[in-house]
Design a protein around this motif. Sequence first.
Motif, PDB file in Angstrom:
ATOM      1  N   VAL A 190       0.859  -1.190   0.000  1.00 22.80           N
ATOM      2  CA  VAL A 190       0.000   0.000   0.000  1.00 22.80           C
ATOM      3  C   VAL A 190       0.892   1.236   0.000  1.00 22.80           C
ATOM      4  CG1 VAL A 190      -1.780   1.284   1.233  1.00 22.80           C
ATOM      5  CG2 VAL A 190      -1.787  -1.222   1.273  1.00 22.80           C
ATOM      6  N   PRO A 191       1.049   1.881  -1.155  1.00 23.42           N
ATOM      7  CA  PRO A 191       1.925   3.055  -1.213  1.00 23.42           C
ATOM      8  C   PRO A 191       1.270   4.282  -0.580  1.00 23.42           C
ATOM      9  CG  PRO A 191       0.852   2.728  -3.326  1.00 23.42           C
ATOM     10  CD  PRO A 191       0.460   1.553  -2.467  1.00 23.42           C
ATOM     11  N   PRO A 192       2.069   5.246  -0.139  1.00 23.47           N
ATOM     12  CA  PRO A 192       1.504   6.505   0.373  1.00 23.47           C
ATOM     13  C   PRO A 192       0.685   7.191  -0.716  1.00 23.47           C
ATOM     14  CG  PRO A 192       3.839   6.327   0.909  1.00 23.47           C
ATOM     15  CD  PRO A 192       3.543   5.228  -0.060  1.00 23.47           C
ATOM     16  N   ARG A 193      -0.370   7.850  -0.312  1.00 27.37           N
ATOM     17  CA  ARG A 193      -1.213   8.577  -1.260  1.00 27.37           C
ATOM     18  C   ARG A 193      -0.525   9.887  -1.659  1.00 27.37           C
ATOM     19  NH1 ARG A 193      -6.401   8.932   2.377  1.00 27.37           N
ATOM     20  NH2 ARG A 193      -4.728   9.184   3.900  1.00 27.37           N
ATOM     21  N   VAL A 194      -0.585  10.185  -2.929  1.00 27.30           N
ATOM     22  CA  VAL A 194       0.078  11.368  -3.479  1.00 27.30           C
ATOM     23  C   VAL A 194      -0.978  12.416  -3.837  1.00 27.30           C
ATOM     24  CG1 VAL A 194       1.544  12.255  -5.329  1.00 27.30           C
ATOM     25  CG2 VAL A 194       1.965   9.973  -4.381  1.00 27.30           C
ATOM     26  N   GLY A 195      -0.656  13.692  -3.585  1.00 23.50           N
ATOM     27  CA  GLY A 195      -1.570  14.775  -3.959  1.00 23.50           C
ATOM     28  C   GLY A 195      -2.895  14.727  -3.236  1.00 23.50           C
ATOM     29  N   LEU A 196      -2.837  14.490  -1.941  1.00 20.27           N
ATOM     30  CA  LEU A 196      -4.061  14.387  -1.146  1.00 20.27           C
ATOM     31  C   LEU A 196      -4.873  15.675  -1.162  1.00 20.27           C
ATOM     32  CD1 LEU A 196      -3.081  12.505   2.142  1.00 20.27           C
ATOM     33  CD2 LEU A 196      -4.695  11.749   0.401  1.00 20.27           C
ATOM     34  N   SER A 197      -6.173  15.539  -1.304  1.00 20.96           N
ATOM     35  CA  SER A 197      -7.088  16.659  -1.119  1.00 20.96           C
ATOM     36  C   SER A 197      -7.505  16.699   0.345  1.00 20.96           C
ATOM     37  CB  SER A 197      -8.338  16.475  -1.985  1.00 20.96           C
ATOM     38  OG  SER A 197      -9.078  15.340  -1.548  1.00 20.96           O
ATOM     39  N   LYS A 198      -8.109  17.798   0.751  1.00 23.78           N
ATOM     40  CA  LYS A 198      -8.623  17.895   2.118  1.00 23.78           C
ATOM     41  C   LYS A 198      -9.612  16.770   2.391  1.00 23.78           C
ATOM     42  CE  LYS A 198     -11.440  20.868   5.130  1.00 23.78           C
ATOM     43  NZ  LYS A 198     -12.111  22.185   5.290  1.00 23.78           N
ATOM     44  N   GLU A 199     -10.481  16.497   1.436  1.00 29.82           N
ATOM     45  CA  GLU A 199     -11.513  15.479   1.618  1.00 29.82           C
ATOM     46  C   GLU A 199     -10.902  14.091   1.764  1.00 29.82           C
ATOM     47  OE1 GLU A 199     -13.018  19.116   0.317  1.00 29.82           O
ATOM     48  OE2 GLU A 199     -11.534  17.868  -0.723  1.00 29.82           O
ATOM     49  N   ALA A 200      -9.897  13.782   0.908  1.00 23.84           N
ATOM     50  CA  ALA A 200      -9.257  12.459   0.977  1.00 23.84           C
ATOM     51  C   ALA A 200      -8.488  12.296   2.280  1.00 23.84           C
ATOM     52  CB  ALA A 200      -8.329  12.271  -0.222  1.00 23.84           C
ATOM     53  N   TYR A 201      -7.842  13.368   2.719  1.00 24.37           N
ATOM     54  CA  TYR A 201      -7.096  13.322   3.974  1.00 24.37           C
ATOM     55  C   TYR A 201      -8.038  13.060   5.148  1.00 24.37           C
ATOM     56  CZ  TYR A 201      -4.455  15.039   8.020  1.00 24.37           C
ATOM     57  OH  TYR A 201      -3.855  15.160   9.243  1.00 24.37           O
ATOM     58  N   MET A 202      -9.173  13.719   5.160  1.00 26.12           N
ATOM     59  CA  MET A 202     -10.120  13.561   6.258  1.00 26.12           C
ATOM     60  C   MET A 202     -10.802  12.196   6.225  1.00 26.12           C
ATOM     61  SD  MET A 202     -11.874  17.357   6.449  1.00 26.12           S
ATOM     62  CE  MET A 202     -12.845  16.970   7.921  1.00 26.12           C
ATOM     63  N   THR A 203     -11.035  11.675   5.026  1.00 23.65           N
ATOM     64  CA  THR A 203     -11.708  10.388   4.898  1.00 23.65           C
ATOM     65  C   THR A 203     -10.808   9.245   5.339  1.00 23.65           C
ATOM     66  OG1 THR A 203     -13.037  11.201   3.058  1.00 23.65           O
ATOM     67  CG2 THR A 203     -12.880   8.816   3.315  1.00 23.65           C
ATOM     68  N   GLY A 204      -9.517   9.360   5.013  1.00 18.92           N
ATOM     69  CA  GLY A 204      -8.570   8.327   5.402  1.00 18.92           C
ATOM     70  C   GLY A 204      -8.625   7.145   4.469  1.00 18.92           C
ATOM     71  N   GLY A 205      -9.487   6.198   4.730  1.00 22.15           N
ATOM     72  CA  GLY A 205      -9.603   5.003   3.903  1.00 22.15           C
ATOM     73  C   GLY A 205      -9.224   3.761   4.680  1.00 22.15           C
ATOM     74  N   ASP A 206      -9.730   2.630   4.235  1.00 20.52           N
ATOM     75  CA  ASP A 206      -9.523   1.375   4.941  1.00 20.52           C
ATOM     76  C   ASP A 206      -8.067   0.935   4.956  1.00 20.52           C
ATOM     77  OD1 ASP A 206     -12.225   1.253   5.420  1.00 20.52           O
ATOM     78  OD2 ASP A 206     -12.649  -0.009   3.674  1.00 20.52           O
ATOM     79  N   LYS A 207      -7.292   1.340   3.948  1.00 17.89           N
ATOM     80  CA  LYS A 207      -5.916   0.863   3.837  1.00 17.89           C
ATOM     81  C   LYS A 207      -4.891   1.888   4.310  1.00 17.89           C
ATOM     82  CE  LYS A 207      -6.678  -2.598   0.254  1.00 17.89           C
ATOM     83  NZ  LYS A 207      -6.223  -3.139  -1.056  1.00 17.89           N
ATOM     84  N   THR A 208      -5.334   2.897   5.028  1.00 15.49           N
ATOM     85  CA  THR A 208      -4.402   3.872   5.582  1.00 15.49           C
ATOM     86  C   THR A 208      -3.491   3.175   6.599  1.00 15.49           C
ATOM     87  OG1 THR A 208      -5.988   5.658   5.318  1.00 15.49           O
ATOM     88  CG2 THR A 208      -4.198   6.038   6.846  1.00 15.49           C
ATOM     89  N   THR A 209      -2.179   3.379   6.478  1.00 15.62           N
ATOM     90  CA  THR A 209      -1.247   2.774   7.428  1.00 15.62           C
ATOM     91  C   THR A 209      -0.519   3.860   8.214  1.00 15.62           C
ATOM     92  OG1 THR A 209       0.751   2.749   6.028  1.00 15.62           O
ATOM     93  CG2 THR A 209      -0.834   0.948   5.708  1.00 15.62           C
ATOM     94  N   THR A 210      -0.001   3.481   9.356  1.00 24.26           N
ATOM     95  CA  THR A 210       0.701   4.449  10.200  1.00 24.26           C
ATOM     96  C   THR A 210       1.972   4.952   9.524  1.00 24.26           C
ATOM     97  OG1 THR A 210      -0.212   3.535  12.237  1.00 24.26           O
ATOM     98  CG2 THR A 210       1.820   4.786  12.425  1.00 24.26           C
ATOM     99  N   ILE A 211       2.738   4.059   8.924  1.00 21.20           N
ATOM    100  CA  ILE A 211       3.968   4.494   8.263  1.00 21.20           C
ATOM    101  C   ILE A 211       3.663   5.427   7.098  1.00 21.20           C
ATOM    102  CG2 ILE A 211       5.845   3.674   6.764  1.00 21.20           C
ATOM    103  CD1 ILE A 211       6.505   3.471   9.705  1.00 21.20           C
ATOM    104  N   ASN A 212       2.602   5.179   6.370  1.00 20.21           N
ATOM    105  CA  ASN A 212       2.264   6.068   5.254  1.00 20.21           C
ATOM    106  C   ASN A 212       1.946   7.482   5.714  1.00 20.21           C
ATOM    107  OD1 ASN A 212       2.682   4.133   3.355  1.00 20.21           O
ATOM    108  ND2 ASN A 212       0.518   3.779   2.871  1.00 20.21           N
ATOM    109  N   HIS A 213       1.489   7.620   6.953  1.00 19.45           N
ATOM    110  CA  HIS A 213       1.176   8.956   7.472  1.00 19.45           C
ATOM    111  C   HIS A 213       2.421   9.840   7.524  1.00 19.45           C
ATOM    112  CE1 HIS A 213      -1.254  11.926   9.509  1.00 19.45           C
ATOM    113  NE2 HIS A 213      -0.387  11.994  10.507  1.00 19.45           N
TER     114      HIS A 213
END
Length: 237
Positions: free
Chosen positions: A171-194
């Motif tokens: 699961v790679p880090p998300r690139v170009g996050l929007s405010k909405e995507a950042y707030m939503t997070g997602g099921d595959k959000t990992t601590t290291i990716n933060h």
Amino acid sequence: MTVSSGVSPALLAAAEAFVRHELAALDASHDYAHIERVRANARNLARLEGVSEEQTALVDLAALLHDVRDWKYSGSDGATTEAVEAFLTAQGADAETIRRVLYIIARVGFKEELAAAAAGGAASDAAGADLTLAAGIVQDADRLDAIGAIGIARCFTFGGAKHRVLHDPAVPPRVGLSKEAYMTGGDKTTTINHFYEKLLKLKGLMKTPSGGRIAEQRHAFMEAYLQQFHEEWAGRA
């Protein structure tokens, strides 16, 4: 310390009690100890930036109140503003003090910077140099507590509280996050990716020269930690 008529010692004491109560049930990533550290950071930055006693009192109050009803726990983007405005009004704070505190706390969050970036950069709001600096100091103070050794500890504490996976190489880090995507997070959000999605970006987003200098060392510490983490994860260390 002499403070302005808008931010009295009594108001600061009431804010301390209010915030202690508000944050009592939160995990250690956003508890009252976090507020105390941000407050200490803010006072230090105010001193280093040569801010007046009156402005330092405003910074102090905003640092105390900035995480009340945080959206990450309340689920509401507007809960902080509503709760802080209600508290200050009940305490008899004057309208100008309330306006200034709300201006500062509305600019602390990373999600607001994402929203501004999506809009092509922060718009000029004619706030004035003193208030803009005060907002930058509180924002930097909060971000300093999000990086370095304490930032690492807070990141894993929050991830654990949210039952996040430590790391998933698939699961790679998300690139170009929007405010909405950042707030939503997602099921595959990992601590290291933060770290890659937010924490490693904060050094370049500091608003004060003093904050930037302090962030340099904390940022380097995180980079060294992540290098060691990945080496251990892969069984190479």
